[in-house]
Scaffold this motif. Sequence first.
Motif, mmCIF file in Angstrom:
data_model
loop_
_atom_site.group_PDB
_atom_site.id
_atom_site.type_symbol
_atom_site.label_atom_id
_atom_site.label_comp_id
_atom_site.label_asym_id
_atom_site.label_seq_id
_atom_site.Cartn_x
_atom_site.Cartn_y
_atom_site.Cartn_z
ATOM 1 N N SER A 189 -17.939 4.601 -0.345
ATOM 2 C CA SER A 189 -17.354 5.507 0.275
ATOM 3 C C SER A 189 -16.716 6.611 -0.252
ATOM 4 O O SER A 189 -16.599 7.586 0.437
ATOM 5 C CB SER A 189 -17.857 5.617 1.379
ATOM 6 O OG SER A 189 -16.831 4.745 2.675
ATOM 7 N N GLY A 190 -15.072 6.539 -0.400
ATOM 8 C CA GLY A 190 -14.422 7.069 -1.095
ATOM 9 C C GLY A 190 -13.637 7.232 0.522
ATOM 10 O O GLY A 190 -12.594 8.401 0.145
ATOM 11 N N VAL A 191 -13.431 6.476 0.690
ATOM 12 C CA VAL A 191 -12.627 6.558 1.829
ATOM 13 C C VAL A 191 -10.607 6.582 1.525
ATOM 14 O O VAL A 191 -10.831 5.661 0.269
ATOM 15 C CB VAL A 191 -12.462 5.383 3.134
ATOM 16 C CG1 VAL A 191 -11.093 5.162 3.162
ATOM 17 C CG2 VAL A 191 -13.739 5.574 3.889
ATOM 18 N N ALA A 192 -10.080 7.195 1.790
ATOM 19 C CA ALA A 192 -8.933 7.149 1.049
ATOM 20 C C ALA A 192 -7.904 6.231 0.909
ATOM 21 O O ALA A 192 -7.407 5.584 0.148
ATOM 22 C CB ALA A 192 -8.133 9.464 1.917
ATOM 23 N N ALA A 193 -8.423 5.709 2.389
ATOM 24 C CA ALA A 193 -7.417 4.912 2.674
ATOM 25 C C ALA A 193 -7.513 4.089 3.920
ATOM 26 O O ALA A 193 -8.107 4.607 4.858
ATOM 27 C CB ALA A 193 -5.621 5.068 2.940
ATOM 28 N N SER A 194 -6.599 2.391 3.965
ATOM 29 C CA SER A 194 -7.169 2.083 4.850
ATOM 30 C C SER A 194 -6.412 0.907 5.401
ATOM 31 O O SER A 194 -5.561 0.193 5.063
ATOM 32 C CB SER A 194 -8.051 1.122 4.982
ATOM 33 O OG SER A 194 -9.004 0.353 3.854
ATOM 34 N N ALA A 195 -5.964 0.905 7.333
ATOM 35 C CA ALA A 195 -5.200 0.068 7.350
ATOM 36 C C ALA A 195 -5.779 -0.953 8.442
ATOM 37 O O ALA A 195 -5.651 -0.298 9.689
ATOM 38 C CB ALA A 195 -4.132 0.552 8.152
ATOM 39 N N PRO A 196 -5.560 -2.349 8.039
ATOM 40 C CA PRO A 196 -6.117 -3.095 9.176
ATOM 41 C C PRO A 196 -4.816 -3.061 10.109
ATOM 42 O O PRO A 196 -3.671 -3.291 10.223
ATOM 43 C CB PRO A 196 -6.325 -5.096 8.731
ATOM 44 C CG PRO A 196 -5.448 -4.644 7.785
ATOM 45 C CD PRO A 196 -4.934 -2.788 7.321
ATOM 46 N N TRP A 197 -5.338 -3.669 11.845
ATOM 47 C CA TRP A 197 -4.237 -3.910 13.093
ATOM 48 C C TRP A 197 -4.468 -5.827 12.881
ATOM 49 O O TRP A 197 -5.603 -6.443 12.838
ATOM 50 C CB TRP A 197 -4.538 -2.997 13.883
ATOM 51 C CG TRP A 197 -3.984 -2.805 14.970
ATOM 52 C CD1 TRP A 197 -4.093 -4.046 16.071
ATOM 53 C CD2 TRP A 197 -2.832 -2.252 15.613
ATOM 54 N NE1 TRP A 197 -2.896 -3.808 16.775
ATOM 55 C CE2 TRP A 197 -1.961 -2.722 16.585
ATOM 56 C CE3 TRP A 197 -3.027 -0.822 15.107
ATOM 57 C CZ2 TRP A 197 -1.143 -2.089 16.864
ATOM 58 C CZ3 TRP A 197 -1.509 -0.046 15.786
ATOM 59 C CH2 TRP A 197 -0.504 -1.132 16.673
#
Length: 409
Positions: free
Chosen positions: A356-364
Amino acid sequence: MRVHGALWGLLLMGTACGEDVLERLEDEASACDEAPALRLGPAPSAAVFLNAYYLQEEATRDVRRGLAESPGVEETLAKAAALGAWAVRTNAYNDGTGDAALQVAPLVYDEQALQGLDRVLARARVHGVRLVLTLGNYWDAYGGTRRYVGWAGLPSPVEGDARFFTAPTVIAHYTAHIGRLLSRVNTVDGLRYGEHPAVLAWELLNEPRGRGLDAEGRAMRAWVDTVAAEVKRHAPGHLVGTGEEGFDTSPEGYDAAFWRDAAPGSLFQGGSSFRRNTASPFIDFASLHFYPEAYGVRREATARAGARWFAEHAALARESGKPLFVGEFALRNREGFALEERRALYRGWWRCAWRSGVAASAPWMFAYDARPDSWDDYTFYFRDGSAPSDAANRYADLVIEAAALAGSR
């Protein structure tokens, strides 16, 4: 509690009989339409970041002990790099009390605590890991909005106090503090914070919410404009985001029918508007968090809710010409979904982010080995001497998978 030994075996036996369930969860979590890939500055599209909020705190304690380095900081940054994480999101705030407080009174600072943050920036640069630095907290942890309202002498401050966003004296204090922090010259490497190459982005606040503000989100947007402009003034080469969770003032632009069923009333209560805040000319990227259990998402809708939360916000951000950063997402370790179910959901959501084009993601949230598992409901590891896929690590191998996928579109 921790889950070890025979209990892991029982857990894996139980999920082995339900591979169809795991496959369904992953499929639902990844059910996102393809959209153009966007990037967060120089990071590859769909980059994987990690959350390790505690780095300044750990480094400060080591500075106070007279240690030349901070083992917890070194381990965290080295392992983040080894897992392929492009950046680490961490605190650049600590207000009021505790042995690592940066700002101990209004615009009064503890030099050793600042040296702890100096160390974090300098060592991140050495490890080749960029930083997303958050400037304050909506919640009470490490001071929060309540502390600023109390410092201003306003009566009866509370957690998430709305006056943080509207009282001129509070706003003046917060922007002055930001100016001082970003003007600091690092004692380790001699670089000014506002120009430091280890910094990818600054976030205005961790999880600002609009409780007590106007229903349209105008007051929050005015605060965003004011504070973000101040960050831009002192750090013109760095990206700026709000740090928000993605709540909005109405379901317009979202799948309203789905959200009414999946999470009745919890996500569109007014006070802060993702669309309005993202449109600010001083904001470079959209910010999103996702904690379905805390947000009241029905268990059976969790997989699809994550896919929609990511994809719908990415589309709205794209309308403003901005990339989306999923700054936090997680499921609880000790209740709710079993480990293999969580793994299926995480894998699916990372696939959705890529599609979907999300630039970056960070799990907690990522921890070094000695950090107790019981300190956070969402901890995962990459333990010394273990394979990334070791069950005790929870998600380390999934981070590697997602990081390898990043930038491949």
